[in-house]
Design an enzyme around this catalytic site. Structure first.
Site, PDB file in Angstrom:
ATOM      1  N   TYR A 111      61.178   8.462   1.516  1.00  0.00           N
ATOM      2  CA  TYR A 111      61.264   9.703   2.023  1.00  0.00           C
ATOM      3  C   TYR A 111      60.495  10.266   1.701  1.00  0.00           C
ATOM      4  CZ  TYR A 111      62.838  14.932   1.234  1.00  0.00           C
ATOM      5  OH  TYR A 111      62.189  16.263   1.230  1.00  0.00           O
ATOM      6  N   SER A 145      57.160   8.748   1.474  1.00  0.00           N
ATOM      7  CA  SER A 145      56.122   7.963   2.211  1.00  0.00           C
ATOM      8  C   SER A 145      56.316   8.958   3.073  1.00  0.00           C
ATOM      9  CB  SER A 145      56.587   6.407   2.054  1.00  0.00           C
ATOM     10  OG  SER A 145      57.610   6.395   2.656  1.00  0.00           O
ATOM     11  N   THR A 146      56.979   9.233   4.046  1.00  0.00           N
ATOM     12  CA  THR A 146      57.271   9.780   5.296  1.00  0.00           C
ATOM     13  C   THR A 146      57.273  11.331   4.878  1.00  0.00           C
ATOM     14  OG1 THR A 146      59.600  11.123   4.759  1.00  0.00           O
ATOM     15  CG2 THR A 146      59.328   8.785   5.978  1.00  0.00           C
TER      16      THR A 146
END
Length: 287
Positions: free
Chosen positions: A182, A184-185
């Site tokens: 999550y 990283s997004t």
């Protein structure tokens, strides 16, 4: 010890400034008749954004995966005063759906003034288990679909002098346990849309981009995920929704809710060892 004392002083001073500062105000009339596409609007923050916009008399298209729930949200929007309320069920994990949704909204509303990108895919709040495929899929849902929708909407928003509102997270600025895919997004969102802000400004574009950095919000999904794992206090989803709308309507480049997130972000690199110690102590983990 001196560094710790300085950190506490800075935190107290920041809290005082946050209390004194009221932030931008919203002119409700500016949203009357506004043509808005809201993603991830079947539950949580997106649902609350739809209701707030409806109360201001906006024209709203909402999207998410569950058609029956979208129907219920649309009915409530109509009852709250939306000039128009429509939905389109779509799966942002499908690379063809993001463009389809934008084209549907533009066709049904006759244009677009706001694109509110809020949807996220489900992801466990737990230690990373090495599942690369889940991270790859989540990148499509939480990041690449945002890019696809922005690309499709930009020409229309240029004509209307409109805005893209990106709902991001403090976890896109600061790492914490249990949220590797999550987070990283959200870091990707910050990087892409932050860069796009610069490029649009250099081209004298009519389009504004607002990146909303949120802390923990008390949606049912979020509360269920973090249950028993953290003692961080959650903020109300309806207030977060109003903050997002206000930030987009006032064309801010970046906004924070709650305001403490701004000061956490501001001092994140001042004392990294203390920062990491405090972050880990907000979470519970048993081997």
């Amino acid at each position: 010890m001196k560094a710790f004392t300085k950190l506490v002083f800075v935190a107290v001073a920041a809290a005082f400034v946050a209390f004194q500062w009221r932030g931008p105000t919203l002119d409700p009339e500016s949203l009357k008749g506004a043509r808005v596409l809201v993603t991830g609007a079947s539950t949580g923050i997106g649902e609350q954004i739809a209701y707030q916009l409806a109360g201001f008399g906006a024209q709203v298209v909402i999207t998410a995966r569950r058609e029956k729930v979208l129907q219920q949200v649309v009915e409530k929007c109509q009852g709250l005063g939306a000039q128009k309320a429509l939905y389109l069920a779509a799966d942002m994990g499908n690379p063809s759906d993001p463009e389809r949704v934008v084209k549907f909204a533009v066709d049904k509303l006759g244009g677009l003034d706001y694109l509110v990108l809020n949807h996220i895919g489900p992801s466990p709040f737990a230690m990373w288990d090495g599942d690369v495929e889940h991270t790859r899929w989540l990148m499509q849902v939480n990041f690449l679909s945002y890019v696809q929708m922005a690309k499709t909407a930009l020409p229309v928003l240029e004509q209307s002098k409109g805005s893209i509102v990106v709902v991001s997270s403090l976890l896109g600025k600061m790492c914490s346990p249990f949220a590797a895919p999550y987070s990283s997004t959200k870091f990707a969102l910050q990087g892409f849309f932050g860069t796009l802000q610069h490029e649009l400004a250099m081209q004298n574009s009519n389009v504004s981009i607002t990146i909303c950095v949120l802390g923990l919000i008390d949606t049912d999904a979020a509360m269920e995920k973090v249950k028993g794992l953290t003692n961080i206090q959650a903020s109300p989803a309806n207030e977060a929704a109003l903050h997002i709308i206000t930030s987009g309507a006032s064309r801010q480049t970046e906004s924070y809710y709650p305001w403490s997130c701004y000061y956490i972000s501001l001092i994140r690199d001042w004392f990294p060892s203390y920062r990491d110690y405090f972050i880990r102590n907000f979470y519970q983990y048993e081997h």
